[in-house]
Design an enzyme around this catalytic site. Structure first.
Site, short mmCIF file in Angstrom:
data_model
loop_
_atom_site.label_atom_id
_atom_site.label_comp_id
_atom_site.label_asym_id
_atom_site.label_seq_id
_atom_site.Cartn_x
_atom_site.Cartn_y
_atom_site.Cartn_z
N GLY A 29 31.98 47.24 47.79
CA GLY A 29 31.91 47.51 46.22
C GLY A 29 32.95 46.69 45.36
O GLY A 29 33.55 45.81 46.02
N ASN A 30 33.06 47.23 44.43
CA ASN A 30 34.19 46.48 43.54
C ASN A 30 34.66 47.54 42.34
O ASN A 30 34.20 48.56 42.33
CB ASN A 30 33.58 45.25 42.82
CG ASN A 30 32.31 45.62 41.98
OD1 ASN A 30 32.48 46.25 40.81
ND2 ASN A 30 31.27 45.05 42.29
#
Ligand code: CTP
Length: 220
Positions: A29-30
């Site tokens: 993810g980020n």
């Protein structure tokens, strides 16, 4: 701002990060918080638009009666809803930080730490902004975002053309307080034909107002 410009217009907004699953307990993810996309959704709904907010996992809530919220996890899920909802939409604003790649294989069971060196193959995700940009019909407006670290204007302009967008909202990582981990942002909006508008550092609600004003003043 033209009064009633957004009234009853259907607007698709993507927001937040995407999570690309590796196994039942892990993902890639980020750090995107989704704040920029949610601020745009609220601003546009307050102006009378029919907003469809396609959101990756965030801690934010949305309870505006004119915002339909679709909670998704992966880029592929976000792609499907954005493409479907854009067909009869007037405007798309793609503010999500979509993962460029996803794991090639999903493990049904938790990956065990048996290997000293673990290699995970990644495959490219479809580009939602470029898909909408290339499929847009006359009158539809597509707005993208760009986060650049160098040659900002040049790179963002290239992105505008490559993805066939009508506008790119550029955040520079070189500006303190800008980008997706902050509640403030400093943007430059790039339109076709080399038209460029620069703005100062503001909280994301004020930035959302600048973006919608720029759209209403530059597109019929
Ligand atoms: N975007 C998208 N779908 C993707 C990747 C990006 O819709 N799979 C959109 C983002 O929502 C944003 C813009 O494209 O509006 C940002 O593009 P970015 O990821 O910065 O550009 P890339 O084309 O991936 O180029 P690079 O990462 O090489 O800068």
């Amino acid at each position: 701002m033209k009064a009633d410009y957004f009234k009853s217009k259907k607007i698709v907004i993507s927001a937040g990060p995407t999570y690309e699953k590796l196994d039942p307990v892990r993902f890639i993810g980020n750090y995107s918080t989704g704040k920029m996309g949610y601020a745009l959704a609220t601003e546009l709904a307050n102006l009378g638009a029919d907003v469809h907010l396609v959101s990756g996992p965030t801690a934010l809530s949305m309870d505006h009666p004119s915002v339909k919220l679709y909670r998704v996890e992966s880029a592929l899920e976000m792609y499907d809803i954005c493409v479907r909802e854009f067909q009869n939409a007037d405007i798309a604003i793609m503010s999500a930080a979509v993962a460029d790649y996803r794991p090639e294989h999903y493990n049904d069971i938790k990956i065990k730490k048996n290997e000293e060196l673990l290699t995970i193959n990644l495959v490219k995700n479809p580009d939602i902004l470029a898909t909408l940009g290339k499929s847009k019909k006359a009158g539809q407006i597509v707005v993208g975002f760009a986060l650049e670290t160098h040659n900002e204007i040049e790179n963002a302009t290239e992105k505008l053309h490559r993805k066939n967008a009508d506008a790119i909202v550029l955040n520079s990582l070189n500006d303190a307080g800008a980008g997706f981990k902050h509640s403030t942002n400093k943007i430059t909006i790039i339109l076709q034909k080399g038209r460029i508008f620069e703005f100062g550092l503001k909280d994301k609600t004020a930035v959302a107002k600048d973006i919608v004003t720029c759209i209403s003043e530059n597109f019929n």
